[in-house]
Design an enzyme around this catalytic site. Structure first.
Site, PDB file in Angstrom:
ATOM      1  N   VAL A 184      81.617  64.897  75.570  1.00 21.01           N
ATOM      2  CA  VAL A 184      80.634  64.054  74.891  1.00 21.01           C
ATOM      3  C   VAL A 184      79.965  64.843  73.764  1.00 21.01           C
ATOM      4  O   VAL A 184      79.631  66.011  73.937  1.00 21.01           O
ATOM      5  CB  VAL A 184      79.536  63.606  75.898  1.00 21.01           C
ATOM      6  CG1 VAL A 184      78.457  62.796  75.214  1.00 21.01           C
ATOM      7  CG2 VAL A 184      80.153  62.837  77.039  1.00 21.01           C
ATOM      8  N   CYS A 185      79.765  64.186  72.627  1.00 23.84           N
ATOM      9  CA  CYS A 185      78.936  64.738  71.549  1.00 23.84           C
ATOM     10  C   CYS A 185      78.021  63.607  71.062  1.00 23.84           C
ATOM     11  O   CYS A 185      77.791  62.648  71.795  1.00 23.84           O
ATOM     12  CB  CYS A 185      79.805  65.322  70.430  1.00 23.84           C
ATOM     13  SG  CYS A 185      80.784  64.110  69.528  1.00 23.84           S
ATOM     14  N   ARG A 186      77.529  63.697  69.861  1.00 22.79           N
ATOM     15  CA  ARG A 186      76.612  62.668  69.376  1.00 22.79           C
ATOM     16  C   ARG A 186      77.339  61.361  69.080  1.00 22.79           C
ATOM     17  O   ARG A 186      76.915  60.292  69.493  1.00 22.79           O
ATOM     18  CB  ARG A 186      75.865  63.145  68.121  1.00 22.79           C
ATOM     19  CG  ARG A 186      74.827  62.154  67.630  1.00 22.79           C
ATOM     20  CD  ARG A 186      74.126  62.602  66.371  1.00 22.79           C
ATOM     21  NE  ARG A 186      75.024  62.910  65.284  1.00 22.79           N
ATOM     22  CZ  ARG A 186      75.626  62.008  64.492  1.00 22.79           C
ATOM     23  NH1 ARG A 186      75.403  60.729  64.678  1.00 22.79           N
ATOM     24  NH2 ARG A 186      76.434  62.370  63.534  1.00 22.79           N
TER      25      ARG A 186
END
Length: 98
Positions: free
Chosen positions: A59-61
């Protein structure tokens, strides 16, 4: 690149690893409960913190960085995919953060 929805991630996070690769300053908005935080730039040194025998949801932004990390993890023998829409989608759906 395999991709999971935020709903699937919410279900899978109880049995699989969630890896948050955002930078420290991005965590002010919270993380997915139970996620491991390893910024993308530190992954090479800290990959041993992940269990190679359990799938990883990265997960990232927004989903861009997580795709690169998931590719690298898959190349290293992990089973990894990315969460569609990143934390922006997670928070937009009102899902819990820690």
């Amino acid at each position: 690149m395999p991709e999971t929805t935020i709903t699937e991630t919410d279900q899978r996070r109880r049995t699989e690893q969630v890896l948050d690769v955002r930078e420290d300053f991005e965590l002010v908005d919270g993380m997915i409960p139970g996620a491991v935080h390893i910024p993308m730039g530190q992954l090479n040194e800290r990959v041993g913190e992940l269990d190679a025998n359990r799938p990883v949801i990265v997960v990232c932004r927004s989903g861009n960085r997580s795709a690169h990390v998931a590719d690298a993890l898959n190349a290293a023998g992990y089973t990894a995919d990315t969460m569609a829409g990143g934390m922006s989608a997670w928070q937009g759906a009102g899902l819990p953060t820690a």
